[in-house]
Write a protein that holds these residues in place. Structure first.
Motif, PDB file in Angstrom:
ATOM      1  N   ILE A 183      21.957 -15.808   1.179  1.00  0.00           N
ATOM      2  CA  ILE A 183      22.754 -16.580   2.121  1.00  0.00           C
ATOM      3  C   ILE A 183      24.229 -16.304   1.843  1.00  0.00           C
ATOM      4  O   ILE A 183      24.702 -16.459   0.715  1.00  0.00           O
ATOM      5  N   THR A 184      24.961 -15.919   2.886  1.00  0.00           N
ATOM      6  CA  THR A 184      26.343 -15.478   2.708  1.00  0.00           C
ATOM      7  C   THR A 184      27.224 -16.563   2.113  1.00  0.00           C
ATOM      8  O   THR A 184      28.027 -16.302   1.211  1.00  0.00           O
ATOM      9  N   ASN A 185      27.094 -17.788   2.597  1.00  0.00           N
ATOM     10  CA  ASN A 185      27.984 -18.855   2.162  1.00  0.00           C
ATOM     11  C   ASN A 185      27.283 -19.898   1.288  1.00  0.00           C
ATOM     12  O   ASN A 185      27.736 -21.042   1.187  1.00  0.00           O
ATOM     13  N   LEU A 186      26.166 -19.490   0.666  1.00  0.00           N
ATOM     14  CA  LEU A 186      25.433 -20.360  -0.249  1.00  0.00           C
ATOM     15  C   LEU A 186      24.922 -19.531  -1.423  1.00  0.00           C
ATOM     16  O   LEU A 186      24.603 -18.348  -1.244  1.00  0.00           O
ATOM     17  N   PRO A 187      24.781 -20.117  -2.605  1.00  0.00           N
ATOM     18  CA  PRO A 187      24.223 -19.374  -3.745  1.00  0.00           C
ATOM     19  C   PRO A 187      22.705 -19.366  -3.735  1.00  0.00           C
ATOM     20  O   PRO A 187      22.061 -19.557  -4.770  1.00  0.00           O
ATOM     21  N   TRP A 188      22.112 -19.137  -2.572  1.00  0.00           N
ATOM     22  CA  TRP A 188      20.665 -19.163  -2.438  1.00  0.00           C
ATOM     23  C   TRP A 188      20.141 -17.745  -2.251  1.00  0.00           C
ATOM     24  O   TRP A 188      20.747 -16.920  -1.566  1.00  0.00           O
ATOM     25  N   ARG A 189      18.989 -17.493  -2.849  1.00  0.00           N
ATOM     26  CA  ARG A 189      18.261 -16.249  -2.636  1.00  0.00           C
ATOM     27  C   ARG A 189      16.864 -16.596  -2.145  1.00  0.00           C
ATOM     28  O   ARG A 189      16.143 -17.362  -2.796  1.00  0.00           O
ATOM     29  N   LEU A 190      16.462 -16.042  -1.009  1.00  0.00           N
ATOM     30  CA  LEU A 190      15.158 -16.325  -0.435  1.00  0.00           C
ATOM     31  C   LEU A 190      14.363 -15.039  -0.332  1.00  0.00           C
ATOM     32  O   LEU A 190      14.861 -14.032   0.190  1.00  0.00           O
ATOM     33  N   ALA A 191      13.140 -15.048  -0.842  1.00  0.00           N
ATOM     34  CA  ALA A 191      12.232 -13.905  -0.756  1.00  0.00           C
ATOM     35  C   ALA A 191      10.932 -14.371  -0.105  1.00  0.00           C
ATOM     36  O   ALA A 191      10.385 -15.419  -0.464  1.00  0.00           O
TER      37      ALA A 191
END
Length: 453
Positions: A183-191
């Motif tokens: 996510i560009t504006n969040l420290p999230w990684r989704l797989a």
């Protein structure tokens, strides 16, 4: 009391004859080896449509087995004479109750569809029934208040009464590569595979947030479109473009292939910001000091971009009144700038809003030219609903100011989408397609859960 004792005695007779027939679910307390049932205990659930309580020991003896049990009880020599009619009625009621309960269970375990729109500010989730026609559960969360998407999704699924989903389609604000999104504006990684495993959902699809937003534009009602031109966008047989300024700037395209629209993502919001006037050149220099690595359109056309525009004009002012400073310090600063600018209560805020809308219109016109979106341009997001509709003349003037190509853009319809759930609608359309298409060998899959976990 006397009638109840008779019923309990009759049930005990039936239970003793059929103690070896254990209930398949193992939930009724029966024991093997001829031990007696817990006769005389009653389930307080009502029989479906009967208005009577169903006896717990007879839950397993339904249909023909229930009838056989009644007949066996009827041949007992030491049976009270008045108990047999009551036993027949209770056994029949138990059969109807059990059948009704199974029917409701089969209906309820049909898997649902999970759809979502994950942005830098808000995350919207919804569960729909298997056909996608009826919403079962909906919620909106503040994205920045959570450390990960799973921290939102897991409690949402657990607290919902809806069946566990078998398919999930999630629009994410950021690029997706090899089924993984950052996510560009969040420290999230989704797989996709990790989400499938952790959420216990057989099929998970990540899509760009503007892709699902663009798909949603094909399914929104007419009342959710606020045209900025005389004509509304014409989806059929034409290319379309979608732009949305929010936490970031998103752009997408809907290309007509002769039969349907192909929805394609872009990261056009990160293209170089191109000043069009002396004031915008000064703005670029102001922004370059804050972002020396790169000044993109997103640095201007976003919530933080509006704040930067205000800072740019406020730096030119003699001073900022204390009342304005207090208002900006309370709550959402960018929202306060928007309100002050629309009301023209403070000149730097008004100039920031006006220039924001002008640059927004110019970039929307650039997008229409790049995609040759003669069918129309859809403008999405809360900023568009508030600022663009209020300053539509400024927006359209910049949209059309393209020199020799102005006559071409004069025929392009432009509209603001006022439906805040347009992204959810698009995700739902993709989920329904996945459900209709069935298995996809390239998609991460796991065994679907038999019930909600």
């Amino acid at each position: 009391m006397r009638g109840r004792r008779l019923r309990e005695r009759a049930l005990r007779r039936v239970g003793e004859r059929w103690a070896g027939e254990r209930d398949e679910a193992g939930e009724r307390g029966q024991k093997r080896g001829g031990q007696p049932l817990h006769a005389g205990t009653f389930d307080r659930r009502r029989c479906a449509g009967q208005g009577r309580t169903a006896p717990r020991p007879l839950a397993a003896t339904t249909g023909a087995r229930a009838s056989a049990a009644v007949e066996a009880a009827g041949r007992s020599d030491d049976r009270p004479v008045r108990a047999r009619p009551m036993t027949v009625r209770l056994a029949a009621d138990a059969g109807r109750w059990q059948g009704a309960r199974v029917a409701r269970t089969k209906k309820s375990v049909a898997p649902s569809l999970l759809v979502g729109d994950i942005g830098g500010t808000n995350t919207r989730l919804a569960l729909y029934d298997a056909s996608g026609d009826r919403p079962l559960s909906e919620a909106v969360f503040r994205s920045r208040e959570h450390a990960s998407f799973e921290e939102i999704a897991l409690p949402f699924l657990v607290r919902s009464d809806a069946p566990h989903p078998a398919i999930a389609v999630l629009g994410v604000a950021g690029p997706i590569k090899d089924h993984v999104a950052a996510i560009t504006n969040l420290p999230w990684r989704l797989a996709e595979r990790e989400l499938s495993r952790r959420l216990k959902i057989a099929r998970v699809l990540l899509a760009n947030d503007l892709v699902v937003g663009a798909r949603g534009c094909l399914h929104i009602p007419r009342a959710s479109i606020a045209p900025l031109t005389e004509r509304r966008p014409r989806p059929k047989e034409s290319n379309l473009a979608v732009i949305a300024a929010g936490t970031g700037l998103g752009e997408a395209r809907l290309l007509w292939d002769g039969a349907r629209h192909l929805t394609l993502p872009t990261e056009g919001g990160h293209a170089d910001f191109a000043p069009r006037s002396a004031v915008e050149v000064e703005l670029w220099q102001f922004l370059a000091e804050r972002h020396p690595d790169h000044v993109s359109y997103e640095r201007v056309l976003s919530g933080d971009g509006l704040g930067a525009l205000f800072d740019f004009f406020a730096a030119r002012a003699a001073r900022v009144p204390r009342a304005i400073e207090r208002r900006l310090a309370e709550g959402d600063r960018n929202a306060a700038i928007s309100e002050l600018g629309l009301a023209r209560a403070f000149r730097p805020a008004a100039r920031a809003v006006d220039l924001f809308v002008e640059i927004y219109g110019a970039e929307a016109g650039n997008l229409a030219l790049r995609e040759l979106a003669l069918g129309g341009v859809f403008v999405l997001g809360n900023i568009a609903r508030n600022l663009v509709t209020a300053r539509r003349e400024l927006f359209m003037k910049s949209f059309l100011k393209k020199g020799r190509l102005t006559p071409l853009l004069e025929g392009v319809p432009v509209a603001v989408v006022t439906d805040p759930l347009v992204g959810v609608r698009g995700a739902l359309a993709l989920a329904r397609e996945l459900a209709a298409r069935g298995d996809d060998d390239d998609a991460p899959r796991r065994r679907a859960p038999s019930r909600r976990s």
